[in-house]
Design a protein around this motif. Sequence first.
Motif, PDB file in Angstrom:
ATOM      1  N   ILE A  86     -55.979 -18.493  23.920  1.00  0.00           N
ATOM      2  CA  ILE A  86     -55.744 -17.215  23.368  1.00  0.00           C
ATOM      3  C   ILE A  86     -56.894 -16.460  22.732  1.00  0.00           C
ATOM      4  CG2 ILE A  86     -55.102 -16.457  21.021  1.00  0.00           C
ATOM      5  CD1 ILE A  86     -53.031 -19.039  20.867  1.00  0.00           C
ATOM      6  N   CYS A  87     -58.306 -17.167  22.846  1.00  0.00           N
ATOM      7  CA  CYS A  87     -59.588 -16.338  22.519  1.00  0.00           C
ATOM      8  C   CYS A  87     -60.137 -15.980  23.962  1.00  0.00           C
ATOM      9  CB  CYS A  87     -60.213 -17.355  21.812  1.00  0.00           C
ATOM     10  SG  CYS A  87     -59.618 -17.877  20.237  1.00  0.00           S
TER      11      CYS A  87
ATOM     12  N   THR B 149     -59.170 -14.037  16.147  1.00  0.00           N
ATOM     13  CA  THR B 149     -58.839 -13.156  17.320  1.00  0.00           C
ATOM     14  C   THR B 149     -57.576 -12.619  17.050  1.00  0.00           C
ATOM     15  OG1 THR B 149     -59.826 -15.030  18.662  1.00  0.00           O
ATOM     16  CG2 THR B 149     -58.200 -13.546  19.792  1.00  0.00           C
ATOM     17  N   CYS B 150     -56.603 -12.972  16.369  1.00  0.00           N
ATOM     18  CA  CYS B 150     -55.406 -12.532  16.106  1.00  0.00           C
ATOM     19  C   CYS B 150     -55.437 -11.407  15.288  1.00  0.00           C
ATOM     20  CB  CYS B 150     -54.272 -13.743  15.456  1.00  0.00           C
ATOM     21  SG  CYS B 150     -53.008 -12.917  14.840  1.00  0.00           S
TER      22      CYS B 150
ATOM     23  N   THR C  69     -57.586  -8.344  17.466  1.00  0.00           N
ATOM     24  CA  THR C  69     -56.799  -7.859  18.106  1.00  0.00           C
ATOM     25  C   THR C  69     -55.815  -7.152  17.847  1.00  0.00           C
ATOM     26  OG1 THR C  69     -55.269  -9.765  18.510  1.00  0.00           O
ATOM     27  CG2 THR C  69     -57.525  -9.595  20.063  1.00  0.00           C
TER      28      THR C  69
ATOM     29  N   ALA D  61     -50.124 -11.607  20.450  1.00  0.00           N
ATOM     30  CA  ALA D  61     -51.256 -12.387  20.146  1.00  0.00           C
ATOM     31  C   ALA D  61     -50.956 -13.111  18.885  1.00  0.00           C
ATOM     32  CB  ALA D  61     -52.650 -11.854  19.967  1.00  0.00           C
ATOM     33  N   LYS D  62     -50.448 -12.471  17.874  1.00  0.00           N
ATOM     34  CA  LYS D  62     -50.209 -12.973  16.623  1.00  0.00           C
ATOM     35  C   LYS D  62     -48.950 -14.048  16.578  1.00  0.00           C
ATOM     36  CE  LYS D  62     -51.741  -9.114  13.687  1.00  0.00           C
ATOM     37  NZ  LYS D  62     -51.220  -8.137  12.745  1.00  0.00           N
TER      38      LYS D  62
ATOM     39  N   LYS E 287     -47.951 -15.265  19.280  1.00  0.00           N
ATOM     40  CA  LYS E 287     -48.522 -16.691  20.211  1.00  0.00           C
ATOM     41  C   LYS E 287     -49.366 -17.568  18.888  1.00  0.00           C
ATOM     42  CE  LYS E 287     -50.006 -17.212  24.755  1.00  0.00           C
ATOM     43  NZ  LYS E 287     -50.865 -16.521  25.816  1.00  0.00           N
ATOM     44  N   ALA E 288     -50.097 -17.206  18.170  1.00  0.00           N
ATOM     45  CA  ALA E 288     -51.017 -18.046  17.301  1.00  0.00           C
ATOM     46  C   ALA E 288     -50.223 -18.642  16.331  1.00  0.00           C
ATOM     47  CB  ALA E 288     -51.940 -16.961  16.613  1.00  0.00           C
TER      48      ALA E 288
END
Length: 311
Positions: free
Chosen positions: A126-127, A223-224, A227, A232-233, A235-236
């Motif tokens: 993710i990062c 990161t969430c 970005t 991404a959110k 996924k996190a």
Amino acid sequence: MENQSFEFSSELTLDPFVIPPGGKYPIFFLGIFIYIFGISCNLTLLALIILNRNLHKPMYFILFSLPLNDLIGLSAMLPKVLSDIVTETHKIHYLLCVLQAFLLHMYGGGILFILAAMSFDRYVAICMPLRYSSVMTPRVTSCIIALVWGLNFVLIVSLFSLQTRLPRCKYAVLNVFCDNPSLLKLTCGNTTVNNIIGLFNTAVIQVVSISIQAYSYVKILITCVVTRKSEAKAKAVNTCVAQLVILVMFEVVGTFTILSHRFKNVSVDMQKIMGMLIFIVPPLLNPIVYGLYTKEIRSTLLRVLKNRVSI
């Protein structure tokens, strides 16, 4: 020499649950159902990862260790407990008792190290998505898996090797299954060194696991936020929430179990129940949370089931 041989070949007596009249067989069949369900879920997850090439990725190679570890924990404890309930024997050979305790401690340490390895993999994915394939190479993935099992094995062996220096003078295990604290209570010697090493090993496992997971998930959340991408959110959240729920549950039950052996005012039956939950609840929930909750595994399972139905 003959007395020493007798000491290591003798039977131990386990402390049974107090079961009300007529409750033996309902509890036994409930336990059998739980065991079969847990074994089936974990074997299904293992089979999916082995047989489907689309799951041959670093994330799933690391995940493979989780159901394998769950099978060790569930199979080392539950069949023996259920057998004792229905046969009312409550006996176990000393060497089998040590083996059971060793496997259960391997399971306890293993789940924390595996969760740490999985969190690191998600951190890189993710990062550092563009560098994921270059960081999580087959060699690095293999080293992570070997480190997880190797470090856990060394810590548990160092703990149990100290048992050999102590004379044993008792034969009643104050639990429904064998673990290191119960084995220590069978000895007559000074267990200070064993207690110190036990607490040290527990601290090492906890600190290493929690530190890696805390660092990984803080970085993922940062990161969430930075970005601001909904993908991404999502996924996190999908990665963090499921794992944190299992981690908190395991930590709470595990901490109570460890501390319950240090305080005499804790009910013996409560020690037994809480101790068993560590080896029952995670193996039942892990395949669901980390398997069916993961999109690729869920879609692979549905595709396999659909193909079988259409045959």
